[in-house]
Motif scaffolding. Sequence first.
Motif, PDB file in Angstrom:
ATOM      1  N   ARG A 168       5.949  15.943  -1.724  1.00 28.63           N
ATOM      2  CA  ARG A 168       5.692  15.826  -0.291  1.00 28.63           C
ATOM      3  C   ARG A 168       6.466  14.654   0.305  1.00 28.63           C
ATOM      4  O   ARG A 168       7.051  14.761   1.384  1.00 28.63           O
ATOM      5  N   GLU A 169       6.488  13.536  -0.406  1.00 27.23           N
ATOM      6  CA  GLU A 169       7.229  12.372   0.074  1.00 27.23           C
ATOM      7  C   GLU A 169       8.726  12.664   0.149  1.00 27.23           C
ATOM      8  O   GLU A 169       9.401  12.264   1.105  1.00 27.23           O
ATOM      9  N   ARG A 170       9.257  13.362  -0.843  1.00 30.67           N
ATOM     10  CA  ARG A 170      10.677  13.676  -0.850  1.00 30.67           C
ATOM     11  C   ARG A 170      11.039  14.600   0.322  1.00 30.67           C
ATOM     12  O   ARG A 170      12.023  14.372   1.025  1.00 30.67           O
ATOM     13  N   LEU A 171      10.233  15.615   0.562  1.00 30.18           N
ATOM     14  CA  LEU A 171      10.527  16.545   1.653  1.00 30.18           C
ATOM     15  C   LEU A 171      10.341  15.885   3.011  1.00 30.18           C
ATOM     16  O   LEU A 171      11.090  16.167   3.953  1.00 30.18           O
ATOM     17  N   THR A 172       9.365  15.006   3.123  1.00 27.99           N
ATOM     18  CA  THR A 172       9.186  14.264   4.376  1.00 27.99           C
ATOM     19  C   THR A 172      10.408  13.390   4.649  1.00 27.99           C
ATOM     20  O   THR A 172      10.894  13.309   5.789  1.00 27.99           O
ATOM     21  N   PHE A 173      10.910  12.766   3.611  1.00 27.81           N
ATOM     22  CA  PHE A 173      12.101  11.923   3.739  1.00 27.81           C
ATOM     23  C   PHE A 173      13.299  12.737   4.219  1.00 27.81           C
ATOM     24  O   PHE A 173      14.166  12.224   4.944  1.00 27.81           O
ATOM     25  N   LEU A 174      13.365  14.018   3.823  1.00 32.17           N
ATOM     26  CA  LEU A 174      14.517  14.868   4.142  1.00 32.17           C
ATOM     27  C   LEU A 174      14.381  15.608   5.470  1.00 32.17           C
ATOM     28  O   LEU A 174      15.313  16.327   5.858  1.00 32.17           O
ATOM     29  N   GLN A 175      13.273  15.469   6.167  1.00 32.25           N
ATOM     30  CA  GLN A 175      13.048  16.255   7.376  1.00 32.25           C
ATOM     31  C   GLN A 175      14.120  16.031   8.439  1.00 32.25           C
ATOM     32  O   GLN A 175      14.446  16.955   9.188  1.00 32.25           O
ATOM     33  N   ASN A 176      14.654  14.825   8.533  1.00 33.87           N
ATOM     34  CA  ASN A 176      15.669  14.531   9.536  1.00 33.87           C
ATOM     35  C   ASN A 176      17.094  14.539   8.971  1.00 33.87           C
ATOM     36  O   ASN A 176      18.023  14.094   9.639  1.00 33.87           O
ATOM     37  N   GLU A 260       3.549   2.833  20.482  1.00 34.32           N
ATOM     38  CA  GLU A 260       2.489   3.851  20.465  1.00 34.32           C
ATOM     39  C   GLU A 260       2.983   5.140  19.827  1.00 34.32           C
ATOM     40  O   GLU A 260       2.288   5.764  19.022  1.00 34.32           O
ATOM     41  N   GLU A 261       4.213   5.553  20.179  1.00 36.31           N
ATOM     42  CA  GLU A 261       4.773   6.776  19.591  1.00 36.31           C
ATOM     43  C   GLU A 261       4.999   6.593  18.086  1.00 36.31           C
ATOM     44  O   GLU A 261       4.733   7.509  17.296  1.00 36.31           O
ATOM     45  N   ALA A 262       5.501   5.430  17.701  1.00 36.47           N
ATOM     46  CA  ALA A 262       5.725   5.172  16.281  1.00 36.47           C
ATOM     47  C   ALA A 262       4.414   5.161  15.518  1.00 36.47           C
ATOM     48  O   ALA A 262       4.323   5.670  14.392  1.00 36.47           O
ATOM     49  N   LEU A 263       3.367   4.602  16.129  1.00 36.53           N
ATOM     50  CA  LEU A 263       2.065   4.547  15.472  1.00 36.53           C
ATOM     51  C   LEU A 263       1.503   5.950  15.262  1.00 36.53           C
ATOM     52  O   LEU A 263       0.883   6.244  14.233  1.00 36.53           O
ATOM     53  N   MET A 264       1.722   6.838  16.233  1.00 39.09           N
ATOM     54  CA  MET A 264       1.282   8.229  16.075  1.00 39.09           C
ATOM     55  C   MET A 264       1.978   8.886  14.889  1.00 39.09           C
ATOM     56  O   MET A 264       1.364   9.653  14.144  1.00 39.09           O
ATOM     57  N   ARG A 265       3.265   8.570  14.711  1.00 37.29           N
ATOM     58  CA  ARG A 265       4.011   9.117  13.578  1.00 37.29           C
ATOM     59  C   ARG A 265       3.456   8.567  12.262  1.00 37.29           C
ATOM     60  O   ARG A 265       3.308   9.300  11.279  1.00 37.29           O
ATOM     61  N   VAL A 266       3.125   7.270  12.225  1.00 43.50           N
ATOM     62  CA  VAL A 266       2.527   6.670  11.033  1.00 43.50           C
ATOM     63  C   VAL A 266       1.212   7.362  10.695  1.00 43.50           C
ATOM     64  O   VAL A 266       0.940   7.713   9.536  1.00 43.50           O
ATOM     65  N   GLN A 267       0.385   7.587  11.685  1.00 41.46           N
ATOM     66  CA  GLN A 267      -0.914   8.223  11.451  1.00 41.46           C
ATOM     67  C   GLN A 267      -0.746   9.649  10.948  1.00 41.46           C
ATOM     68  O   GLN A 267      -1.526  10.128  10.114  1.00 41.46           O
ATOM     69  N   ALA A 268       0.283  10.344  11.449  1.00 46.45           N
ATOM     70  CA  ALA A 268       0.543  11.713  10.970  1.00 46.45           C
ATOM     71  C   ALA A 268       0.925  11.702   9.495  1.00 46.45           C
ATOM     72  O   ALA A 268       0.474  12.561   8.716  1.00 46.45           O
ATOM     73  N   LEU A 270       0.070   9.390   7.318  1.00 50.82           N
ATOM     74  CA  LEU A 270      -1.143   9.029   6.570  1.00 50.82           C
ATOM     75  C   LEU A 270      -2.010  10.267   6.340  1.00 50.82           C
ATOM     76  O   LEU A 270      -2.583  10.442   5.261  1.00 50.82           O
ATOM     77  N   ALA A 271      -2.090  11.122   7.358  1.00 51.14           N
ATOM     78  CA  ALA A 271      -2.885  12.344   7.228  1.00 51.14           C
ATOM     79  C   ALA A 271      -2.301  13.289   6.193  1.00 51.14           C
ATOM     80  O   ALA A 271      -3.017  14.093   5.594  1.00 51.14           O
ATOM     81  N   GLU A 272      -0.973  13.187   5.946  1.00 50.31           N
ATOM     82  CA  GLU A 272      -0.319  14.036   4.955  1.00 50.31           C
ATOM     83  C   GLU A 272      -0.475  13.482   3.539  1.00 50.31           C
ATOM     84  O   GLU A 272      -0.052  14.115   2.573  1.00 50.31           O
ATOM     85  N   GLY A 273      -1.048  12.290   3.424  1.00 49.15           N
ATOM     86  CA  GLY A 273      -1.300  11.730   2.093  1.00 49.15           C
ATOM     87  C   GLY A 273      -0.451  10.546   1.702  1.00 49.15           C
ATOM     88  O   GLY A 273      -0.615   9.999   0.608  1.00 49.15           O
ATOM     89  N   LEU A 274       0.486  10.116   2.562  1.00 46.91           N
ATOM     90  CA  LEU A 274       1.286   8.949   2.229  1.00 46.91           C
ATOM     91  C   LEU A 274       0.440   7.688   2.317  1.00 46.91           C
ATOM     92  O   LEU A 274      -0.515   7.618   3.095  1.00 46.91           O
ATOM     93  N   SER A 275       0.786   6.685   1.554  1.00 47.84           N
ATOM     94  CA  SER A 275       0.130   5.390   1.664  1.00 47.84           C
ATOM     95  C   SER A 275       0.577   4.726   2.962  1.00 47.84           C
ATOM     96  O   SER A 275       1.620   5.072   3.531  1.00 47.84           O
ATOM     97  N   ARG A 276      -0.208   3.745   3.429  1.00 47.94           N
ATOM     98  CA  ARG A 276       0.159   3.052   4.666  1.00 47.94           C
ATOM     99  C   ARG A 276       1.522   2.368   4.516  1.00 47.94           C
ATOM    100  O   ARG A 276       2.361   2.397   5.423  1.00 47.94           O
ATOM    101  N   LYS A 277       1.744   1.763   3.359  1.00 45.00           N
ATOM    102  CA  LYS A 277       3.006   1.067   3.127  1.00 45.00           C
ATOM    103  C   LYS A 277       4.194   2.017   3.212  1.00 45.00           C
ATOM    104  O   LYS A 277       5.200   1.723   3.873  1.00 45.00           O
ATOM    105  N   ASP A 278       4.085   3.199   2.553  1.00 41.83           N
ATOM    106  CA  ASP A 278       5.182   4.164   2.566  1.00 41.83           C
ATOM    107  C   ASP A 278       5.381   4.763   3.959  1.00 41.83           C
ATOM    108  O   ASP A 278       6.518   4.987   4.400  1.00 41.83           O
ATOM    109  N   ALA A 279       4.271   5.045   4.658  1.00 38.31           N
ATOM    110  CA  ALA A 279       4.372   5.620   6.002  1.00 38.31           C
ATOM    111  C   ALA A 279       5.054   4.646   6.956  1.00 38.31           C
ATOM    112  O   ALA A 279       5.928   5.035   7.749  1.00 38.31           O
ATOM    113  N   VAL A 280       4.671   3.387   6.888  1.00 34.38           N
ATOM    114  CA  VAL A 280       5.269   2.371   7.763  1.00 34.38           C
ATOM    115  C   VAL A 280       6.752   2.209   7.447  1.00 34.38           C
ATOM    116  O   VAL A 280       7.593   2.115   8.353  1.00 34.38           O
TER     117      VAL A 280
END
Length: 307
Positions: A168-176, A260-268, A270-280
Motif C-alpha cells: 500500500r505504501e509503495r502504490l501510494t508513493f507511485l500515485q503521482n 489545511e489542504e495538506a492536513l486533509m491529505r495527511v489524515q487520508a 492515516l486512514a489508509e494505514g500509514l503511520s503519522r511519520k510516513d504520512a507527513v
Amino acid sequence: PAFLLALTRCYGYNNTISISKGVFVLPGTLYLVATPIGNLDDMPPRVAATFGMADFIAAEDTRVTLRLLNHLGLKKPMVSYYEHALHHGEAILNRIEAGENCALCSDAGMPCISDPGEQIVREAHARGIRVVPIPAASACVTALAASGQPTARFVFEGFLPVPKRDRRERLTFLQNETRTMIFYEAPHKLCATLRDLAAAFGGERRISLCRELTKLHEEVLRLTLDGAVAYYETQPPRGEYVLIVEGAPKQQESGPVSEEEALMRVQALLAEGLSRKDAVRQVAAETGLAKNQLYDAALRAQHTETE
C-alpha cells in the motif's frame, strides 16, 4: 617487479593475486550472462561462447539452466545461488578469487534485475573481482517496446512488496508518478495485483499486459485497469507477466497548497494505514511544506478530535 607491473597493466591495480613459492594465482572473472527470455533461437553467439569458456556456472535454478546447456551441447559444473543463502555467494566468490571464471545467469533474461544475484555482484566489486556483462534480451525493455505506452521516460518497479502495508505504501508513493511504470507479476498473483493497481491509480488508467514474450503464445493486451480486472475474472492468467502502466497525467500548475489542504491529505493517508511519520513525510514531499509544520498540525488535529 617487471612481471608484476605487466600483470598490473593487464588486470588493473584493484585486483589481488596470491603468491606462494613462486606461483601466481590470478583472480578469475564474474560474467553476467543474459539468457533468452523464452525463445532459444534468440541465443546470441557471445552468450553461448561465454558458457563454453566458463569454469563453472552459478545459476538461479540449476534445473532450468541444465536444459539450456543441453540445448547448447555443453556440460559444466553448476552451483545455485539463493537470496537467503549468503554462504552460496561466498563460495562462488572464493572460487573466482582462486582463479576460476564464473558465468552467472538467471532463469531468463538479464541476471541481477529483480534477482538475488545483485548481492554477489556487489560483493565482487568490493573484492576487486572483474565483472563483465554479456547482454541479451531483458523482459522489461522488450515488453515496454511492444506495449504501445510512452517509452521516453519510464521507471522499473519489478515485483510489488508482498506484505499488504508495504504494498500500500509503495502504490501510494507511485500515485503521482508521471513516467510509464513497469511491474513483474506471477500468474497466481495477477488478479489481486490488478485490483490493487486499479484502487491506487483509478480504473481508467491504461495498462499493457505482456505475457509469454518471444514464445508460441506471446500476447500483448491493451486495456484499462478496470477492463483488465474484468477480463481475468473469466480468463485464468497463464505465464509470467510484465505489466506496463501509463503514468499519471501531469498536474496543471496551481497555487501553493494550504496547511489545511495538506492536513486533509495527511489524515487520508492515516486512514489508509500509514503511520503519522510516513504520512507527513509523503505529504511534505508532495506539497513542499515543512515536515515539522505538518507533524505539529496533525498532532493538534488529533488532540482536537480527542477533546
